[in-house]
Write a protein that holds these residues in place. Structure first.
Motif, PDB file in Angstrom:
ATOM      1  N   LYS A  97      -5.243  15.760 -26.306  1.00 51.83           N
ATOM      2  CA  LYS A  97      -6.309  15.043 -25.599  1.00 51.83           C
ATOM      3  C   LYS A  97      -6.479  15.619 -24.189  1.00 51.83           C
ATOM      4  O   LYS A  97      -6.522  14.890 -23.208  1.00 51.83           O
ATOM      5  CB  LYS A  97      -5.969  13.553 -25.526  1.00 51.83           C
ATOM      6  CG  LYS A  97      -5.758  12.911 -26.884  1.00 51.83           C
ATOM      7  CD  LYS A  97      -5.574  11.404 -26.797  1.00 51.83           C
ATOM      8  CE  LYS A  97      -4.194  11.025 -26.352  1.00 51.83           C
ATOM      9  NZ  LYS A  97      -3.945   9.569 -26.404  1.00 51.83           N
ATOM     10  N   LEU A  98      -6.610  16.916 -24.080  1.00 54.15           N
ATOM     11  CA  LEU A  98      -6.658  17.598 -22.783  1.00 54.15           C
ATOM     12  C   LEU A  98      -7.703  17.043 -21.831  1.00 54.15           C
ATOM     13  O   LEU A  98      -7.471  16.969 -20.624  1.00 54.15           O
ATOM     14  CB  LEU A  98      -6.922  19.088 -22.981  1.00 54.15           C
ATOM     15  CG  LEU A  98      -5.725  19.963 -23.277  1.00 54.15           C
ATOM     16  CD1 LEU A  98      -6.178  21.387 -23.551  1.00 54.15           C
ATOM     17  CD2 LEU A  98      -4.715  19.933 -22.159  1.00 54.15           C
ATOM     18  N   SER A  99      -8.848  16.667 -22.339  1.00 51.96           N
ATOM     19  CA  SER A  99      -9.935  16.227 -21.463  1.00 51.96           C
ATOM     20  C   SER A  99      -9.626  14.917 -20.739  1.00 51.96           C
ATOM     21  O   SER A  99     -10.263  14.597 -19.743  1.00 51.96           O
ATOM     22  CB  SER A  99     -11.238  16.084 -22.254  1.00 51.96           C
ATOM     23  OG  SER A  99     -11.116  15.039 -23.194  1.00 51.96           O
ATOM     24  N   GLU A 100      -8.657  14.169 -21.212  1.00 50.23           N
ATOM     25  CA  GLU A 100      -8.344  12.883 -20.593  1.00 50.23           C
ATOM     26  C   GLU A 100      -7.559  13.032 -19.296  1.00 50.23           C
ATOM     27  O   GLU A 100      -7.847  12.360 -18.325  1.00 50.23           O
ATOM     28  CB  GLU A 100      -7.592  11.991 -21.572  1.00 50.23           C
ATOM     29  CG  GLU A 100      -8.469  11.547 -22.721  1.00 50.23           C
ATOM     30  CD  GLU A 100      -7.756  10.611 -23.673  1.00 50.23           C
ATOM     31  OE1 GLU A 100      -6.667  10.089 -23.340  1.00 50.23           O
ATOM     32  OE2 GLU A 100      -8.293  10.407 -24.775  1.00 50.23           O
ATOM     33  N   ALA A 101      -6.546  13.883 -19.276  1.00 49.53           N
ATOM     34  CA  ALA A 101      -5.722  14.015 -18.061  1.00 49.53           C
ATOM     35  C   ALA A 101      -4.990  15.348 -17.993  1.00 49.53           C
ATOM     36  O   ALA A 101      -4.136  15.526 -17.133  1.00 49.53           O
ATOM     37  CB  ALA A 101      -4.721  12.866 -17.979  1.00 49.53           C
ATOM     38  N   GLY A 102      -5.281  16.245 -18.924  1.00 55.67           N
ATOM     39  CA  GLY A 102      -4.537  17.496 -18.951  1.00 55.67           C
ATOM     40  C   GLY A 102      -3.097  17.234 -19.360  1.00 55.67           C
ATOM     41  O   GLY A 102      -2.807  16.284 -20.084  1.00 55.67           O
ATOM     42  N   VAL A 103      -2.204  18.085 -18.883  1.00 56.59           N
ATOM     43  CA  VAL A 103      -0.772  17.898 -19.104  1.00 56.59           C
ATOM     44  C   VAL A 103      -0.140  17.681 -17.722  1.00 56.59           C
ATOM     45  O   VAL A 103       0.076  18.632 -16.979  1.00 56.59           O
ATOM     46  CB  VAL A 103      -0.132  19.100 -19.828  1.00 56.59           C
ATOM     47  CG1 VAL A 103       1.372  18.873 -20.006  1.00 56.59           C
ATOM     48  CG2 VAL A 103      -0.796  19.331 -21.188  1.00 56.59           C
ATOM     49  N   PRO A 104       0.114  16.428 -17.377  1.00 56.46           N
ATOM     50  CA  PRO A 104       0.676  16.142 -16.058  1.00 56.46           C
ATOM     51  C   PRO A 104       2.040  16.803 -15.842  1.00 56.46           C
ATOM     52  O   PRO A 104       2.784  17.054 -16.796  1.00 56.46           O
ATOM     53  CB  PRO A 104       0.815  14.611 -16.054  1.00 56.46           C
ATOM     54  CG  PRO A 104      -0.155  14.141 -17.083  1.00 56.46           C
ATOM     55  CD  PRO A 104      -0.169  15.214 -18.134  1.00 56.46           C
ATOM     56  N   ARG A 105       2.352  17.070 -14.593  1.00 59.76           N
ATOM     57  CA  ARG A 105       3.609  17.732 -14.247  1.00 59.76           C
ATOM     58  C   ARG A 105       4.820  16.983 -14.794  1.00 59.76           C
ATOM     59  O   ARG A 105       5.779  17.585 -15.266  1.00 59.76           O
ATOM     60  CB  ARG A 105       3.712  17.876 -12.716  1.00 59.76           C
ATOM     61  CG  ARG A 105       4.970  18.558 -12.236  1.00 59.76           C
ATOM     62  CD  ARG A 105       4.978  19.988 -12.724  1.00 59.76           C
ATOM     63  NE  ARG A 105       6.285  20.578 -12.554  1.00 59.76           N
ATOM     64  CZ  ARG A 105       6.474  21.859 -12.306  1.00 59.76           C
ATOM     65  NH1 ARG A 105       5.451  22.677 -12.201  1.00 59.76           N
ATOM     66  NH2 ARG A 105       7.678  22.336 -12.176  1.00 59.76           N
ATOM     67  N   GLY A 106       4.788  15.656 -14.743  1.00 56.92           N
ATOM     68  CA  GLY A 106       5.909  14.868 -15.253  1.00 56.92           C
ATOM     69  C   GLY A 106       6.164  15.094 -16.734  1.00 56.92           C
ATOM     70  O   GLY A 106       7.314  15.125 -17.178  1.00 56.92           O
ATOM     71  N   VAL A 107       5.103  15.262 -17.497  1.00 55.70           N
ATOM     72  CA  VAL A 107       5.243  15.541 -18.931  1.00 55.70           C
ATOM     73  C   VAL A 107       5.917  16.894 -19.105  1.00 55.70           C
ATOM     74  O   VAL A 107       6.877  17.033 -19.880  1.00 55.70           O
ATOM     75  CB  VAL A 107       3.866  15.506 -19.636  1.00 55.70           C
ATOM     76  CG1 VAL A 107       3.986  15.961 -21.084  1.00 55.70           C
ATOM     77  CG2 VAL A 107       3.260  14.121 -19.552  1.00 55.70           C
ATOM     78  N   TYR A 108       5.413  17.883 -18.393  1.00 59.88           N
ATOM     79  CA  TYR A 108       6.019  19.227 -18.453  1.00 59.88           C
ATOM     80  C   TYR A 108       7.503  19.163 -18.072  1.00 59.88           C
ATOM     81  O   TYR A 108       8.348  19.740 -18.756  1.00 59.88           O
ATOM     82  CB  TYR A 108       5.262  20.181 -17.532  1.00 59.88           C
ATOM     83  CG  TYR A 108       5.905  21.543 -17.428  1.00 59.88           C
ATOM     84  CD1 TYR A 108       5.718  22.493 -18.425  1.00 59.88           C
ATOM     85  CD2 TYR A 108       6.713  21.862 -16.341  1.00 59.88           C
ATOM     86  CE1 TYR A 108       6.324  23.741 -18.343  1.00 59.88           C
ATOM     87  CE2 TYR A 108       7.327  23.102 -16.254  1.00 59.88           C
ATOM     88  CZ  TYR A 108       7.124  24.040 -17.259  1.00 59.88           C
ATOM     89  OH  TYR A 108       7.743  25.262 -17.178  1.00 59.88           O
ATOM     90  N   ASP A 109       7.828  18.454 -17.009  1.00 56.56           N
ATOM     91  CA  ASP A 109       9.221  18.361 -16.560  1.00 56.56           C
ATOM     92  C   ASP A 109      10.105  17.711 -17.621  1.00 56.56           C
ATOM     93  O   ASP A 109      11.244  18.156 -17.847  1.00 56.56           O
ATOM     94  CB  ASP A 109       9.310  17.583 -15.247  1.00 56.56           C
ATOM     95  CG  ASP A 109       8.713  18.339 -14.069  1.00 56.56           C
ATOM     96  OD1 ASP A 109       8.531  19.577 -14.157  1.00 56.56           O
ATOM     97  OD2 ASP A 109       8.410  17.671 -13.048  1.00 56.56           O
ATOM     98  N   ARG A 110       9.601  16.673 -18.288  1.00 61.35           N
ATOM     99  CA  ARG A 110      10.392  16.023 -19.340  1.00 61.35           C
ATOM    100  C   ARG A 110      10.619  16.968 -20.520  1.00 61.35           C
ATOM    101  O   ARG A 110      11.700  16.987 -21.113  1.00 61.35           O
ATOM    102  CB  ARG A 110       9.722  14.718 -19.785  1.00 61.35           C
ATOM    103  CG  ARG A 110       9.933  13.591 -18.776  1.00 61.35           C
ATOM    104  CD  ARG A 110       9.409  12.256 -19.271  1.00 61.35           C
ATOM    105  NE  ARG A 110       7.958  12.150 -19.257  1.00 61.35           N
ATOM    106  CZ  ARG A 110       7.225  11.954 -18.155  1.00 61.35           C
ATOM    107  NH1 ARG A 110       7.812  11.860 -16.970  1.00 61.35           N
ATOM    108  NH2 ARG A 110       5.911  11.848 -18.233  1.00 61.35           N
ATOM    109  N   VAL A 111       9.628  17.763 -20.844  1.00 59.60           N
ATOM    110  CA  VAL A 111       9.782  18.741 -21.927  1.00 59.60           C
ATOM    111  C   VAL A 111      10.813  19.793 -21.532  1.00 59.60           C
ATOM    112  O   VAL A 111      11.676  20.171 -22.325  1.00 59.60           O
ATOM    113  CB  VAL A 111       8.424  19.387 -22.289  1.00 59.60           C
ATOM    114  CG1 VAL A 111       8.604  20.561 -23.231  1.00 59.60           C
ATOM    115  CG2 VAL A 111       7.496  18.341 -22.903  1.00 59.60           C
TER     116      VAL A 111
END
Length: 148
Positions: A97-111
């Motif tokens: 669902k990229l158009s909603e908020a992209g991939v926030p930094r926090g999500v990337y950090d958790r991954v």
């Protein structure tokens, strides 16, 4: 219901290209069960009934409980998912669902708490592949049992 077209037969080269991407993911070292979770969650978001049916059955064949599969849409509130699975599911949702908020930094950090950079690229590729399959399935009118 009637399928709009059989994309396998209509354009074998396009299908072959998709299979190449699928093979890349299968050979990447990504855990196969984790890949099925990615496929099922993206398929739910994209409303691809053909893929939802396929990947839920694949998880069952892998020995995953029906209860856990049924709770996937509410994974945020279900204790059945590990921190690693949660990170991947969150990335799957954001990248789908990229158009909603992209991939926030926090999500990337958790991954990144669970995966190195190469593995993160593998996850992103896996998410891309199932999103492509979903778009093919929905656009051509696939539904469970349509190709039997």
């Amino acid at each position: 219901m009637e399928i709009r077209m059989n994309h396998y037969k209509a354009n074998p080269e396009a299908y072959k290209a998709m299979l190449g991407l699928e093979q890349f993911i299968r050979n990447s070292g990504l855990d196969h069960e984790l890949y099925e979770w990615i496929k099922l969650r993206a398929s739910q978001i994209n409303n691809c009934s053909f893929c939802i049916d396929m990947h839920a059955k694949d998880l069952l064949k892998m020995g995953v409980s029906m209860e856990k599969i049924m709770l996937l849409t509410a994974w945020h509130e279900a204790p059945h998912f590990t921190a690693k699975e949660r990170a991947v599911l969150e990335l799957t949702e954001c990248a789908t669902k990229l158009s909603e908020a992209g991939v926030p930094r926090g999500v990337y950090d958790r991954v990144r708490e669970h995966f190195d950079e190469k593995q993160v690229v593998d996850l992103i590729m896996a998410i891309n592949v199932i999103n492509s399959w979903n778009r093919i399935g929905v656009s051509t009118g696939l539904f469970p049992g349509a190709l039997n």
